[in-house]
Design a protein around this motif. Structure first.
Motif, PDB file in Angstrom:
ATOM      1  N   TYR A 126       0.845  -1.203   0.000  1.00  0.00           N
ATOM      2  CA  TYR A 126       0.000   0.000   0.000  1.00  0.00           C
ATOM      3  C   TYR A 126       0.879   1.250   0.000  1.00  0.00           C
ATOM      4  CZ  TYR A 126      -4.903  -1.423   0.655  1.00  0.00           C
ATOM      5  OH  TYR A 126      -6.181  -1.882   0.461  1.00  0.00           O
ATOM      6  N   TRP A 188      -5.026  -2.746  -5.662  1.00  0.00           N
ATOM      7  CA  TRP A 188      -5.309  -2.914  -4.238  1.00  0.00           C
ATOM      8  C   TRP A 188      -6.796  -3.020  -3.982  1.00  0.00           C
ATOM      9  CZ3 TRP A 188      -2.537   2.270  -2.649  1.00  0.00           C
ATOM     10  CH2 TRP A 188      -3.160   3.345  -3.262  1.00  0.00           C
ATOM     11  N   ALA A 314      -2.748  -5.743  -1.657  1.00  0.00           N
ATOM     12  CA  ALA A 314      -2.174  -4.827  -2.646  1.00  0.00           C
ATOM     13  C   ALA A 314      -0.996  -5.516  -3.305  1.00  0.00           C
ATOM     14  CB  ALA A 314      -1.702  -3.533  -1.983  1.00  0.00           C
TER      15      ALA A 314
END
Ligand SMILES: CC(C)(COP(=O)(O)OP(=O)(O)OC[C@H]1O[C@@H](n2cnc3c(N)ncnc32)[C@H](O)[C@@H]1OP(=O)(O)O)[C@@H](O)C(=O)NCCC(=O)NCCS
Length: 321
Positions: A126, A188, A314
């Motif tokens: 992320y 993600w 992600a």
């Protein structure tokens, strides 16, 4: 009156990686002396042979500074060329203040945008996506991304189903602008219907995990994310030199590897065997281990994926520095 925008970078790339492994090695045999478990169970169900546990002086900040300092040195950048620090962690004990600003200060990075990000074990991927997009959007020239955990602080050491799995460590990456894209789009998402599958409930200081539900989710839902991350970058399984998914469980790594059908050249990260599950630190720890051993090299195309509490996930493709 028109609002002006900054001109962003055409692409981004990873300029340097770094990691920190706590000094203390803890074997399965050592754990078997203090809880009802054994090496055979742990190796066959999770694939972990040993893990690192942080000592008192190996705080989140110290480990993040150590890993971040190595990534910065490897990048060749001066601290004042970095103007964003994103620190991913799921094991902060104090909610305020975040430790990103302190880590930046310790590294001599003057007044960067700095914050902490909690996306569980998906935190590093992320953070990499956020930082890469900030550079592409013109909000930062270069960024430092750190994943750091002391999961032993938030693990109930009498709960054998989590105590044998979670561990400590830190990994970091410095990223910057690039004409030729070196980092693919982040793919993600989250499955919030399973929000409490991995949880430190309000008022509690330790984690609970619905192990089988998380295992099922990871082995059935996330292959599509990996395929999407490759498609988004315009590459296929045969192009991937290094596959480094979150190091949660060796069986999950092997299941994903089988389903994706990589070519013979693909090196698969199995750092969970030596490091246990280090949550937001696991992807950069696994990548630096492969670079240090010579199994991976500069310029290799890596496919990474983080997943965990939230439930969050992600993934992206990028070239190793
Ligand atoms: C946690 C995990 C390893 C447990 O493995 P499992 O095969 O699902 O095991 P179960 O929870 O069904 O437990 C099976 C048995 O082993 C026992 N057991 C659990 N932990 C044990 C340990 N450390 N040592 C020995 N026995 C253990 C259980 O008590 C249970 O015993 P029982 O059959 O007598 O009730 C597995 O579910 C897993 O890896 N899940 C994914 C978790 C994950 O990746 N989380 C991180 C995401 S970020």
């Amino acid at each position: 009156m028109t609002i002006h925008l900054k001109k962003g970078a055409p692409g981004t790339r990873v300029l340097g990686l770094g990691s920190y492994r706590p000094r203390r090695r803890v074997t399965n045999h050592e754990l078997a002396q203090v809880m009802e478990t054994n090496d055979e169970w742990i190796q066959s169900r999770v694939g972990i042979a040993e893990r690192r546990w942080a000592s008192d002086d190996e705080t989140l900040v110290e480990m993040a500074v150590a890993a971040g300092g190595k990534a910065l040195a490897a990048s060749g950048l001066a601290p004042d060329e970095v103007d964003l620090v994103v620190l991913a962690s799921a094991s902060l004990r104090a909610p305020i203040p975040g430790i990103g600003p302190q880590v930046a200060h310790r590294l001599g990075i003057p007044r960067p945008g700095a914050f902490d990000l909690n996306a569980g074990c998906a935190g590093f991927c992320y953070a990499l996506g956020v930082a890469s997009d900030a550079i592409r959007g013109g909000s930062a020239r270069n960024a430092l991304v750190v994943g750091v955990e002391r999961l032993t602080d938030v693990t109930d050491q009498t709960d054998r189903s989590t105590a044998v799995i979670f561990a400590d460590g830190a990994g970091a990456a410095v990223i910057g602008a690039s004409e030729e894209p070196g980092i693919g789009p982040v793919v993600w998402g989250s499955d919030g219907d399973q929000y409490n599958a991995i949880e430190i409930a309000a008022g509690s200081s330790t984690m609970t995990m619905a192990g089988q539900a998380v295992y099922r989710w990871a082995t059935t839902k996330l292959t599509d994310t990996l395929v999407e991350a490759m498609e988004a970058a315009g590459v296929g399984p045969g192009d991937i030199d290094v596959f480094a998914p979150h190091q949660a469980n060796l069986r999950i790594v092997e299941s994903m590897t089988r389903k994706l059908g990589f070519g013979e050249k693909t090196v698969v990260a199995r750092d969970v065997v030596q490091s246990g599950n280090t949550s937001a630190a696991s992807v950069p720890l696994a990548l630096t281990a492969l670079l240090e051993s010579g199994e991976a090299k500069s310029g290799d195309l890596a496919l990474v994926l983080g997943y965990g509490a939230g439930l969050t996930f992600a993934g992206q493709v990028f070239r190793l520095p």
